[in-house]
Design an enzyme around this catalytic site. Structure first.
Site: not given
Ligand SMILES: Nc1ncnc2c1ncn2[C@@H]1O[C@H](COP(=O)(O)OP(=O)(O)OP(=O)(O)O)[C@@H](O)[C@H]1O
Ligand SMILES: [Mg+2]
Length: 807
Positions: A389, A706, A749
Site C-alpha cells: 500500500p 472473500s 485484513k
C-alpha cells in the site's frame, strides 16, 4: 585557351612588388601605388590557387599571399570589383601573369574577415566573365586592363532543349548524391536561366579545375551547355554505375571528397558571415565531448557521422538544432563502464537499519539479494519488486538500497504511462522528439552504477494504439536483452545490464505475467499501530522538525500524542498521512514559538483537538451497531486492508436479489450463493420480498468472494431479525454447501480490523497457517474465531454462544 603574356614581369608573392625592368623603385611604388587610381577598364586581380569563380555564384575565398591580401583590402576599401583568375599550377607561390589563366570572373568582395593566422577570408560574389587585355604595373598587387564578356542571350530552341536536358541531369545527379544538402538541391532546381544554371552546375560539380576553367572560357552558350551536360552526364554515369555494380567504395570516396569540399566552403561562408563563430565553437565542443564520452566503437562512429551532418547543416535551421540536441544527448549518457564497487554487506545492513524501522523480513530478503549479487556480479539476478500500500516505504527502501550499495538513485514514474514511446522514446523524425524515460534517467544518473526505480509499474496502461509499454519494459528488465537496449531516439544500443532495477507496485495482478516472472516480489503489507508510533518517534518527527525549522529542544510530541494521531487522525497502512499530520502539529508549534508565545512546546494527546480538529475516525463498527442485516466484512484493497459494511434489507417484491454498490461479477455470484444458503438456514419464504444487498465502494472486485461469510451473515441476520455482533469482523469465501474457504491478505485484513477498533476477527480455519505473518502485537490484541462451516459463524456472531478462540 591561349593567353599570350603581353608583358613579362616578375611578381613576388610576399610583397607583390613588380621587380621587372622599367619599373620605378620598389620603395616608391609601394608608398604611392596603393592609392593610385586605376584606369577605367582595369581590375585589381586576385589569383586563385585552386578554385574557379563563376558568375552568379557566391563563393568563399581564402587569401594568404601578401599581394593578394593587399589587393583584397584595396578592393574592399575602394568598393571596387576584383577580378579572380585561376593559376595554372596551384603549388606555385610567386605568380606572374603567365602563371595565370587570362579569363576569369569579376565581382565585389561581399565580406572580408581577417583570420587569426596569415589567412584572410573573403566571400566573393561572382558577377561577370572577363578577359585580360594586359597587366599593368605600378601597384603593390596585380592590376589588369580587362574586357567584360557580355552574358549571352539565352534564346532559341537550341538553348531551350539543352537547358531542359541539363535540368534533367541535375535532377538525376541530386537523386544519386545522398549527401546533397536539401537547400542546395532546392536552389539548383529553382534556377530558371540557362546560363546561370550552367555556371552554377559547373561551379558545384566535382570536376578538375582545368575542366571548370574550360567551361568558364566557353563564351558560346550552346557549346557551354553541351560541355556542362557532358561533364555532368559523365558524373551521373559514374555514380549510377558504381551504384549498380555495388562498388560503393569509389563512389563513397568521391562523395566524401566532394562532401568535404562543400562542407569546407559552407564553413567558410558561415565564418565569413560571422555566423560561424558560435557554431564552430559549438561543434568543437561537441567533438571533444564525443571523444571524452567513452562510447563503444559503433556508437562513436555513429556520433562522428552525425557530427559531420551537423557541420553541414546551417545554423538556425531546424536540422542543426535537432542534430545538436541529439549529439548532446549522446555525449551526456554514461557510456564508460562504471567502476564496480564490491558490495559491503555489513555496511548495507547498517544503512538499511538506519533508514527504516522494522521491516526485518524485507531487509533480510534485500540483504540476501545483495549477497547473491556480490557473489556473482555478472549473474542475471532477478529484479526486486516491492509490493504494498501507499506510504509503507517502497520508494524510500529503494533509495536506501542505492545508498547502501554506493549507487546513484533515479526514479522513473511509470504511473499512467500508456504509450510505449514514453519508455522507448520517439524517433528523431518527430518534431521535438526526446529519448524515453529510461534513457532520460540514465542521463540524470550520469553513471550506470545506479539504482533505477521503476515506480508504480502496476499503473502502466495496457498497450493499445501506441504499442505496449509492458513489452518495452520487458526489454529493459530482461538481462538477455537489456545490454542492447535500443531507444528510438538514440537509435544506438545502450547497455543497461549494469543498472540495478527495482520496481514498486501497489498490486500485483495488473502487472503483466511475463513482466512479473522476471521479478522477485517482496510484500510490504503495512504497519501496526506500535510500528507506526515507533517510526514516527524515530524518523517522522525528526524530519518534520527539520522541515519546519525547529530544533528538538523547542518542540516534542509525547508518545500518547503520536498514538492518538495514529488512531484518531489517520487510517492507513503506511505512514504518509501520519507524517503529514505530525507536520501540521509542528507547524502550529513553530508559529507559537516564532510569535514568542512559548519557549518549548510539548504536545500531548489532549492538545491535538484544537490543532487538528475533531477526531476523524470514530469507531464506525460501534456506530453501525446492532441493526439486523448489517455485517462487518474485511477486504483487501490496493491501499492495504479495510473494513466494509455489508448491508442487507428487505423490500416488498417477488423474490429477486438486488445488488448495489461496488460489485464485480464475482461478488454477484457470492451474493447469490450466500442468499441460497441463508434461505435454507432460516427456512423463511422469500417469494413476496426482494432482498437488497449493498456493498460499499472500496473493495476490489477480485476480492469479492472473500466477502462471502459477511454477506451470508448479513442475510441471516436480516432474515432472522437478530443483529450481528458489532465487535466482530469477518472474511472468508463460502461454498454452496456452506463450507468456509480460505482467502488471501490475512495480514492486511487483520491490521485493518485493529485500526478500525475491532477486537474479534473471524477467519477461515484453513488460513490459520497465515497467522505467523501477522505481527505478534496484533495477534495479542485480537481474538480469532476460526471457521470451517458457516454454522460456526452464525453460532458465534448471531447466536448466543461463547467465543471459541483456537489460536
Ligand atoms: N519502516 C520505515 N521506517 C522509517 N520511515 C519509513 C518507514 N516506512 C516508510 N517510511 C517513510 O514513510 C514515507 C513514505 O514512504 P515511501 O514514499 O517510500 O512510500 P511508498 O511505499 O513508496 O508509497 P507509494 O506507493 O505511495 O509510492 C517516507 O518518508 C519513508 O521514509
Ligand atoms: Mg513510492
Amino acid at each position: 585557351m591561349k593567353h599570350p603574356p603581353m608583358q613579362q614581369q616578375m611578381w613576388s608573392a610576399d610583397d607583390a612588388r613588380p621587380q621587372g625592368a622599367g619599373s620605378a623603385g620598389p620603395a616608391h611604388t609601394q608608398a604611392t601605388g596603393a592609392s593610385r587610381p586605376l584606369p577605367q577598364d582595369a581590375l585589381i586581380i586576385i589569383p586563385l590557387r585552386s578554385a574557379v569563380l563563376f558568375p552568379g555564384v557566391l563563393s568563399p575565398v581564402t587569401v594568404g599571399r601578401a599581394s593578394s591580401v593587399a589587393a583584397a583590402q584595396e578592393a574592399v576599401k575602394r568598393e571596387l570589383r576584383a577580378g579572380f583568375l585561376l593559376q595554372r599550377d596551384p603549388q606555385k607561390a610567386d605568380v606572374t601573369p603567365s602563371d595565370l589563366y587570362w579569363v576569369g570572373t569579376a565581382g565585389p568582395i561581399a565580406r572580408y574577415i581577417t583570420g587569426q593566422d596569415a589567412a584572410h577570408h573573403l566571400v566573393v560574389q561572382g558577377e561577370s566573365r572577363f578577359r585580360v587585355l594586359e597587366f599593368l604595373e605600378g601597384w603593390p598587387y596585380m592590376v589588369a586592363r580587362v574586357a567584360m564578356i557580355e552574358q549571352p542571350r539565352a534564346e532559341g530552341p537550341e538553348v531551350e532543349a539543352r537547358f531542359l536536358q541539363l535540368k534533367e541531369r541535375v535532377g538525376e545527379a541530386i537523386g544519386l548524391l545522398p549527401h546533397m544538402p536539401d537547400q542546395l538541391a532546392e536552389a539548383v532546381r529553382g534556377i530558371e536561366s540557362a546560363p546561370a544554371l550552367a555556371d552554377i552546375v559547373a561551379s558545384l560539380i566535382d570536376a578538375k579545375n582545368e575542366e571548370k576553367q574550360d567551361i568558364l572560357e566557353t563564351f558560346d552558350l550552346v557549346r557551354r551547355l553541351d560541355k556542362v551536360i557532358g561533364l555532368l552526364s559523365a558524373r551521373v554515369e559514374v555514380l549510377r554505375l558504381s551504384k549498380e555494380i555495388g562498388d560503393k567504395t569509389r563512389a563513397k570516396f568521391d562523395e566524401r571528397q566532394r562532401e568535404h569540399v562543400l562542407r569546407e566552403q559552407l564553413r567558410q561562408i558561415q565564418k565569413e558571415l560571422g555566423e560561424g563563430e558560435d557554431q564552430a565553437a559549438d561543434i568543437e565542443e561537441l567533438r571533444k565531448a564525443i571523444e571524452a564520452a567513452g562510447m563503444p566503437e559503433e556508437v562513436l562512429k555513429h556520433a562522428e557521422r552525425e557530427l559531420k551532418r551537423l557541420q553541414r547543416a546551417g545554423e538556425g535551421g531546424g536540422e542543426y538544432s535537432m542534430l545538436r540536441t541529439y549529439l548532446e544527448w549522446l555525449t551526456e549518457l554514461p557510456w564508460k563502464p562504471a567502476p564496480q564497487r564490491p558490495i559491503d554487506l555489513a555496511e548495507a545492513r547498517r544503512v538499511l537499519d538506519e533508514d527504516h524501522f522494522g521491516l526485518d523480513k524485507v531487509k533480510r530478503r534485500i540483504l540476501e539479494y545483495l549477497a547473491v549479487r556480490k557473489l556473482n556480479p555478472e549473474g542475471k539476478s532477478p529484479i526486486l519488486c516491492f509490493v504494498g500500500p501507499p506510504g509503507v516505504g517502497k520508494t524510500s527502501l529503494g533509495q536506501s538500497i542505492a545508498r547502501a550499495t554506493g549507487r546513484v538513485f533515479q526514479r522513473v514514474a511509470l504511473g499512467g504511462v500508456h504509450d510505449e514511446a514514453e519508455i522507448r522514446g520517439h524517433r528523431r523524425t518527430y518534431i521535438g522528439a526526446l529519448p524515453g524515460n529510461i534513457i532520460q534517467a540514465m542521463r540524470r544518473a550520469g553513471t550506470t552504477h545506479a539504482v533505477l526505480m521503476l515506480d508504480e509499474i502496476d499503473k502502466t496502461g495496457a498497450g493499445g494504439f501506441h504499442g505496449d509499454p509492458a513489452s518495452a519494459l520487458l526489454e529493459v528488465l530482461d538481462p538477455e536483452q537489456n545490454h542492447k537496449f535500443r531507444d528510438n531516439y538514440l537509435a544506438v544500443d545502450f547497455d543497461l545490464s549494469r543498472v540495478m532495477f527495482i520496481c514498486t507496485a501497489n498490486v500485483l495482478d495488473t502487472i503483466p505475467g511475463p513482466l512479473r516472472d522476471r521479478m522477485e516480489i517482496i510484500h510490504l503489507p503495512g504497519y501496526t499501530e506500535e510500528e507506526k508510533i515507533e517510526i514516527a518517534r524515530r524518523y517522522l518527527v525528526k524530519r518534520q522538525l527539520d522541515a519546519n525549522g525547529l530544533k528538538p529542544e523547542l518542540a516534542s510530541l509525547t508518545d500518547a500524542a503520536l498514538a492518538a494521531i495514529v488512531r484518531d487522525y489517520t487510517r492507513e497502512a503506511g505512514v504518509r498521512n501520519l507524517e503529514r499530520e505530525i507536520g501540521s502539529v509542528l507547524r502550529h508549534v513553530a508559529m507559537q514559538i516564532a510569535e514568542g508565545r512559548a519557549q518549548h512546546v510539548a504536545i500531548d494527546a489532549h492538545d491535538l483537538a484544537p490543532i487538528l480538529g475533531a477526531r476523524r475516525f470514530e469507531n464506525e463498527s460501534a456506530l453501525r451497531a446492532s441493526v439486523p442485516g448489517v455485517a462487518t466484512g474485511l477486504a483487501w484493497t490496493p491501499v492495504g486492508g479495510d473494513i466494509l459494511f455489508i448491508e442487507a434489507s428487505k423490500v416488498p417484491g417477488s423474490g429477486r436479489l438486488i445488488l448495489t454498490g461496488q460489485l464485480g461479477d464475482v461478488m454477484k455470484e457470492s451474493a447469490q450463493a450466500a442468499l441460497t444458503l441463508a434461505k435454507t438456514w432460516t427456512g423463511e419464504s422469500l417469494d413476496k420480498v426482494d432482498v437488497h444487498v449493498h456493498v460499499p465502494a472500496g473493495a476490489t472486485p477480485k476480492d469479492g468472494p472473500s466477502a462471502g461469510v459477511a454477506m451470508f451473515l448479513a442475510l441471516v441476520s436480516l432474515l432472522t431479525g437478530k443483529p450481528v455482533r458489532s465487535d466482530v469482523a469477518m472474511t472468508g469465501e463460502v461454498s454452496l454447501r456452506g463450507l468456509v474457504l480460505p482467502i488471501g491478505g490475512v495480514k492486511e485484513k487483520t491490521l485493518a480490523a485493529l485500526r478500525a477498533g475491532i477486537r474479534i476477527v473471524m477467519l477461515p480455519q484453513r488460513n490459520e497457517k497465515d497467522l505467523e505473518d501477522v505481527p505478534a502485537e496484533v495477534r495479542e490484541k485480537l481474538q480469532f474465531v476460526w471457521l470451517d462451516h458457516v454454522e460456526d459463524a452464525v453460532r458465534f456472531a448471531i447466536g448466543d454462544l461463547k467465543p471459541v478462540a483456537r489460536n
